[in-house]
Structures are given as C-alpha cells and as structure tokens.
Design an enzyme around this catalytic site. Structure first.
Site, PDB file in Angstrom:
ATOM      1  N   ALA A 172       0.864  -1.186   0.000  1.00  8.23           N
ATOM      2  CA  ALA A 172       0.000   0.000   0.000  1.00  8.23           C
ATOM      3  C   ALA A 172       0.894   1.227   0.000  1.00  8.23           C
ATOM      4  O   ALA A 172       1.844   1.312   0.784  1.00  8.23           O
ATOM      5  CB  ALA A 172      -0.902   0.004   1.225  1.00  8.23           C
ATOM      6  N   VAL A 202       4.012  -1.417   3.528  1.00  5.47           N
ATOM      7  CA  VAL A 202       3.448  -0.089   3.285  1.00  5.47           C
ATOM      8  C   VAL A 202       4.568   0.871   2.920  1.00  5.47           C
ATOM      9  O   VAL A 202       5.657   0.819   3.488  1.00  5.47           O
ATOM     10  CB  VAL A 202       2.704   0.429   4.546  1.00  5.47           C
ATOM     11  CG1 VAL A 202       2.166   1.838   4.323  1.00  5.47           C
ATOM     12  CG2 VAL A 202       1.558  -0.504   4.928  1.00  5.47           C
ATOM     13  N   LYS A 203       4.251   1.729   1.948  1.00  7.53           N
ATOM     14  CA  LYS A 203       5.211   2.776   1.561  1.00  7.53           C
ATOM     15  C   LYS A 203       4.658   4.121   2.005  1.00  7.53           C
ATOM     16  O   LYS A 203       3.483   4.426   1.766  1.00  7.53           O
ATOM     17  CB  LYS A 203       5.388   2.751   0.048  1.00  7.53           C
ATOM     18  CG  LYS A 203       6.166   3.920  -0.523  1.00  7.53           C
ATOM     19  CD  LYS A 203       6.412   3.713  -2.008  1.00  7.53           C
ATOM     20  CE  LYS A 203       7.041   4.930  -2.641  1.00  7.53           C
ATOM     21  NZ  LYS A 203       7.454   4.692  -4.023  1.00  7.53           N
ATOM     22  N   THR A 204       5.506   4.915   2.635  1.00  8.90           N
ATOM     23  CA  THR A 204       5.041   6.225   3.074  1.00  8.90           C
ATOM     24  C   THR A 204       6.202   7.206   3.011  1.00  8.90           C
ATOM     25  O   THR A 204       7.276   6.889   2.502  1.00  8.90           O
ATOM     26  CB  THR A 204       4.432   6.135   4.493  1.00  8.90           C
ATOM     27  OG1 THR A 204       3.677   7.315   4.742  1.00  8.90           O
ATOM     28  CG2 THR A 204       5.490   5.970   5.583  1.00  8.90           C
TER      29      THR A 204
END
Ligand code: R5P
Length: 308
Positions: A172, A202-204
């Site tokens: 995500a 998850v990438k943020t």
C-alpha cells in the site's frame, strides 16, 4: 519401473531432534502462506531484513517524468543494484529485458493524471496479468483524507483479496494530497489503516518528527519514498534516519534517477540501508563512485544486459 534395489532403510531420522521451525524475518508476516513469504523474501533481503526498491512508476500519472523519458536507457543499467523494481506493466513489458532476475513490484492502480484529481483511481491490473508478469508484489495507492479515500481503500481491499488467492503480497502506497500535512499524526493514521486493511507492506514518507512512532505502530514493514529530488547528502541522511527509526527500507525514485550519477547514488543508498553506513561515509562513497564513473565515460550509461 522404479529401481527397488536402491530403496534402503534410511539412517538419518534425527530421532529426538525437534522439527526446525523458524520465525519469518519480516515483522507481521509470520502467519502468511509459503508463497507469500517467499515473494516477500525476494523483495526484502533476508540477510538484513531491508530493501532498496527502485521506483520508476511515475509515468502512470505524470507521463515522461525527468529521468524516465527512456526507461530502456536510464533505468536498465540501475536494475542490477536494486533489490526490487517498482514499475507499471506497460514499462515492464516494453522497456525491461525479461532476462533480469529482480523481483517486480507491479503498480496495480491508476486511472487519473496530474491534470485531474489524483485520488480518483481504480484497480488497473487484473490479478491474472500480475501472475503472468511474475510479479512479486502489487502496489496500490491509498489516499487517506483525499476526495476519493473510500474508493482507494476499496482498491486496496480488492487487490489484497486477489493477491491472497494467488500468494502475491500487496504494497500500500500512501498518497498524500497537497492540502494534507505529512506529519507523524497523518502518516501514522494512513499507514496503520493500510496495514489493518491487509497490506503486507506499506510505503510512506519520512517525517522529521516522531517517524519512529509511525514505524512502531505499523504492524507490517514500512518503506519510505524518496520524494522530490534533494541534494545527495540530504537524501542519504533521510534514508539513514528512516532506517534508524524503524523503516525496513526505501522505495526511492527521483533521488536516484534524477541525479548526476544514479549508479553511484543507488550504491550509496544501499550502503546506508543494508550496511548501516553513516550518511557522511555513504556520501564519500557516492563521490568516489561518481568520480570513477566520470573516468570510465558515458559507456556506463549504456544498458549492460549481462549484469541483471
Ligand atoms: C507514488 O506516487 C509512486 O509510487 C511514485 O512514483 C513513487 O512513490 C515516487 O518515488 P519517489 O518519491 O522516490 O520519486
């Protein structure tokens, strides 16, 4: 006809030695199925539990981005230095040699452009095509707080469910609208929602204050985007801080392919992520590799297919 003479009583039963059962090396991933774990172990290096993903999927909403005008020329030489390649199916099929052995994180949502509202996405790849392309993971943009938040969470759910049936993990990616602050409070909210909805990683974005809280409260591995092009030392410091505060790697694009010496930069990023090299040391490495590349000339920019 089996050769029955060859069937002998075995000796090495190790009676009394318990069956080995090791915990999987990535956080939150121990209960996943074998295929899912195996794919994650291609994206993340089991020796360091970290990854340096190369993000080159920008064209899916902004067309021929600086540095990605010709993926066959500018990106193929970088592939050997990346742990995984984040890319659209169109760029993969047209511009990346199928002989390369790096895992593909397939951009799987889209449907808008920079001319329109970015959060208005749909699932843009059928799971069958992800299987056909031998994807090791699928990437979905999620816009928490955006005008199409609900729809983007729906896209994540659809891709996670389809991927779970095939053993393909989902990444995500938290898309942050211009009006939203990229602070720990927002990023903590967005990343936690993605993980709770079933994302396998998850990438943020990195944030200066309290990134450690964002990483700690996300029960699956977190990788950071590079964001806009920064001076190399600053980008290396950001990667270092993120890893130090709990990130499991980077998924970096512009800070690698928009620089003067992308091959030198990706190696310096690797030193920070995998070897925990301090930013100053990694920057020295960058400068020395850049100097070497300048000496060897422009041939370094020509795709060398034998390396991947
Ligand atoms: C997110 O919108 C896409 O995956 C981007 O193409 C990617 O995150 C950008 O990476 P970077 O910010 O490091 O250029």
């Amino acid at each position: 006809m089996p050769d029955l003479d060859d069937v002998q009583d075995g000796k090495n039963y190790h009676i009394g030695v318990p069956m080995q059962s090791n915990a999987f090396f990535l956080k939150g991933s121990n209960s996943l199925d074998w295929g899912m774990k195996n794919r994650l172990a291609r994206v993340f290096n089991p020796a360091t539990a970290k990854t340096v993903m190369l993000a080159v999927d920008h064209g899916y909403f902004q067309g021929p981005t600086t540095g990605l005008e010709r993926i066959d020329i500018s990106i193929v030489p970088l592939v050997p230095y990346a742990d995984a390649l984040m890319i659209t199916r169109g760029a993969l099929r047209t511009s990346i040699p199928a002989e390369m052995s790096k895992p593909v994180v397939l951009r799987s949502t889209g449907g808008q452009s920079i001319l329109k509202e970015l959060s208005n996405e749909l699932v843009a790849v059928d799971i069958e095509d992800a299987v056909r392309l031998n994807a090791s993971a699928m990437a979905v943009q999620v816009y928490i707080g955006g005008p199409h938040e609900h729809q983007s969470i729906g896209n994540l759910v659809k891709v996670v469910d389809a991927g779970n049936r095939q053993g393909i993990p989902t990444l995500a990616v938290t898309g942050v609208g211009k009006e939203l602050a990229r602070d720990a409070k927002y990023l903590g909210l967005a990343t936690r929602i993605c993980a709770e909805m079933g994302a396998h990683f998850v990438k943020t974005y990195f944030c200066e204050k309290a990134f450690a809280r964002v990483a700690a409260a996300c029960p699956v591995p977190l990788v950071i985007a590079g964001g806009k092009k920064l001076p190399e030392l600053e980008a290396l410091k950001m990667a270092y801080e993120a890893i130090d505060q709990g990130a499991a790697g980077v998924d970096m694009g512009r800070n690698i392919f928009q620089g003067d010496a992308p091959i030198a930069m990706i190696q310096a990023v690797r030193a920070v992520v995998h070897d925990r090299e301090k930013p100053d040391k990694a920057y020295e490495l960058y400068l020395s590799l850049k100097k070497d590349a300048a000496r060897t000339g422009p041939s370094a920019a020509v795709p060398n297919r034998s390396r991947s």
